[in-house]
Design an enzyme around this catalytic site. Structure first.
Site, PDB file in Angstrom:
ATOM      1  N   HIS A  12      48.294  49.784  44.815  1.00  0.00           N
ATOM      2  CA  HIS A  12      48.490  49.784  43.367  1.00  0.00           C
ATOM      3  C   HIS A  12      47.665  48.684  42.704  1.00  0.00           C
ATOM      4  O   HIS A  12      47.074  48.899  41.638  1.00  0.00           O
ATOM      5  CB  HIS A  12      49.982  49.610  43.060  1.00  0.00           C
ATOM      6  N   GLU A  36      44.157  49.893  42.440  1.00  0.00           N
ATOM      7  CA  GLU A  36      44.001  50.856  41.349  1.00  0.00           C
ATOM      8  C   GLU A  36      43.768  50.133  40.026  1.00  0.00           C
ATOM      9  O   GLU A  36      42.908  50.526  39.225  1.00  0.00           O
ATOM     10  CB  GLU A  36      45.255  51.733  41.268  1.00  0.00           C
ATOM     11  N   HIS A  37      44.532  49.063  39.780  1.00  0.00           N
ATOM     12  CA  HIS A  37      44.338  48.278  38.554  1.00  0.00           C
ATOM     13  C   HIS A  37      42.951  47.646  38.517  1.00  0.00           C
ATOM     14  O   HIS A  37      42.280  47.650  37.478  1.00  0.00           O
ATOM     15  CB  HIS A  37      45.397  47.178  38.475  1.00  0.00           C
ATOM     16  N   GLU A  97      44.732  40.299  36.287  1.00  0.00           N
ATOM     17  CA  GLU A  97      45.448  41.537  36.579  1.00  0.00           C
ATOM     18  C   GLU A  97      46.696  41.269  37.405  1.00  0.00           C
ATOM     19  O   GLU A  97      47.681  42.013  37.310  1.00  0.00           O
ATOM     20  CB  GLU A  97      44.534  42.532  37.287  1.00  0.00           C
ATOM     21  N   GLU A 140      54.549  44.193  35.070  1.00  0.00           N
ATOM     22  CA  GLU A 140      54.965  45.567  35.344  1.00  0.00           C
ATOM     23  C   GLU A 140      56.151  45.605  36.297  1.00  0.00           C
ATOM     24  O   GLU A 140      57.093  46.392  36.114  1.00  0.00           O
ATOM     25  CB  GLU A 140      53.785  46.359  35.917  1.00  0.00           C
TER      26      GLU A 140
END
Length: 420
Positions: free
Chosen positions: A47, A50-51, A120, A127
């Protein structure tokens, strides 16, 4: 409409479906590298990666990536699941080469600038915090953890905060080197697309990738269990899961049709019995989820602390009742809902693109819609009865509860009730 599939010598696959009359197209790269491909110390890195794909490449800054697609009115995004990471865009017909260039750039040429990694990292930690503050999000992570404990299939997609805080640029590069191999990549496109043109672009952009061994994932082992967090909330959140088949099983269509009849809509058994007749909740549903080697039937509801015990027992009783008296009319309605949902959903190029990629990843081909409809129609009352009886006989539910749930029965009581 025509589906075409081509495989490059290095194993990279291109699947397309031309949809006449459309002026737009959806396309993307689906990579067979998700949460279950991570080692324990890597949990959350797929994940994170992906960011980072949108944070700069050798040719574009993060802003230039966004501007390249949005300047032509397009849309670009990505997601990570337990078995797949996808990078996709939707653009007008003339901008397909641009979208292909941008997506290939972020997949192949991300630089993982250390400064951007730190920025990030903060975004992902936010998140994670948001997910933990959202009961009907975090409860499904807990349900997955108790269903598949101490194994990749049971870990969260986002990963724990302590792991995310530790990832480095080198960690990201190593994961890419190991898992972003051509045999694990699929270029999928639907809408106003030219198959031969996309094959030529794929050959130029991905044809030079070296063919390498594909990583073998740890088989999933479902055990069942319980996770309960008592907290002062307005609602008691209840989830229950039972192991079912993976998507390669012949029973996959039976499982999906049963989930629709049991808890897939306002006419379903759970909705009618729990909400309409007894008024125990506002929201309740059941759904079937599948992976390569396992799957679960999951029930979710939000209710009051006073009603959570009764609601959970009724769900078990309704499962047992369905094993005895699921009728032809219910299944006919469920089959119609499933077919209509599938066919209506595929009226957009984005949905078609997603389906193409998933079918190739699962079966190595794209079954025709007529073939799928035939398999849906072949599900009988007898096969559903056998399927539900099998669920009850296994008697190993997983249970996750959050909120004022002190009065809810323990998973052992529900297991005994299920098998009674």
């Amino acid at each position: 409409m025509s589906v075409q599939l081509h495989t490059l010598p290095n194993g990279f696959r291109i699947v397309t479906e031309h949809m006449p009359g459309l002026k737009s197209a959806s396309l993307g790269i689906w990579v067979g590298a998700g949460g279950r491909h991570e080692r324990p110390e890597q949990n959350g890195i797929a994940h994170f990666l992906e960011h980072m794909a949108f944070k700069g490449t050798k040719r574009r800054t993060a802003l230039q990536i966004a501007e390249a697609i949005e300047d032509v009115g397009g849309y670009i995004n990505a997601y990570t699941s337990r078995e797949i990471t996808a990078y996709y865009a939707r653009v007008l017909e003339d901008d397909v080469p641009l979208a292909m260039d941008v997506i290939s750039d972020i997949v192949l040429n991300s630089v993982f600038d250390p400064r951007e990694v730190e920025i990030e990292r903060g975004v992902i930690l936010q998140e994670i915090g948001q997910s933990l503050d959202t009961p009907d999000d975090v409860i499904f992570d807990w349900l997955q953890e108790v269903s598949y404990p101490d194994q990749p299939m049971g870990r969260t997609i986002l990963g724990p905060a302590e792991r995310v805080r530790s990832f480095t640029r080198d960690d990201l590069q190593r994961f890419v080197a190991q898992h972003y191999v051509p045999e694990q990549m699929i270029l999928s496109a639907a809408g106003a697309v030219d198959h031969d043109a996309l094959v030529r672009m794929a050959e130029e952009l991905f044809g030079g990738l070296e063919k390498r061994a594909v990583s073998v994932v740890q088989p999933a082992l479902y055990t069942g269990g319980e996770h309960r967090v008592i907290k002062e909330l307005e609602q008691a959140h209840f989830t229950l899961a039972l192991e079912t088949c993976g998507y390669l099983s012949d029973d996959i269509y039976t499982g999906h049709i049963f989930s629709v009849a049991f808890g897939g809509g306002m006419s379903s058994r759970l909705f009618q019995e729990v909400r309409e007749k007894r008024g125990l909740c506002y929201s309740i549903y059941a759904q079937a989820g599948a992976y390569a080697d396992t799957g679960t039937l999951t029930i979710y509801s939000g209710t009051s602390g006073e009603d959570v015990g009764g609601l959970s027992r009724i769900c078990i009783d309704e499962l047992r009742r369905a094993a005895d008296d699921m009728g032809d009319a219910e299944l006919a309605r469920a089959r119609a809902q499933m077919k209509a949902g599938m066919l209506m959903g595929l009226e957009s190029p984005s949905a078609r693109c997603e389906r193409l990629a998933r079918m190739v990843a699962i079966w190595g081909r794209v079954p025709g819609l007529d073939e799928v409809v035939e398999k849906i129609d072949a599900v009988t009352t007898g096969s559903v009865t056998d399927y539900v009886q099998g669920l009850c006989e296994k008697g190993k539910p997983s249970l996750a509860l959050y909120g004022p749930v002190g009065s809810a029965p323990e998973v052992g009581e529900l297991a005994d009730r299920l098998a009674a």
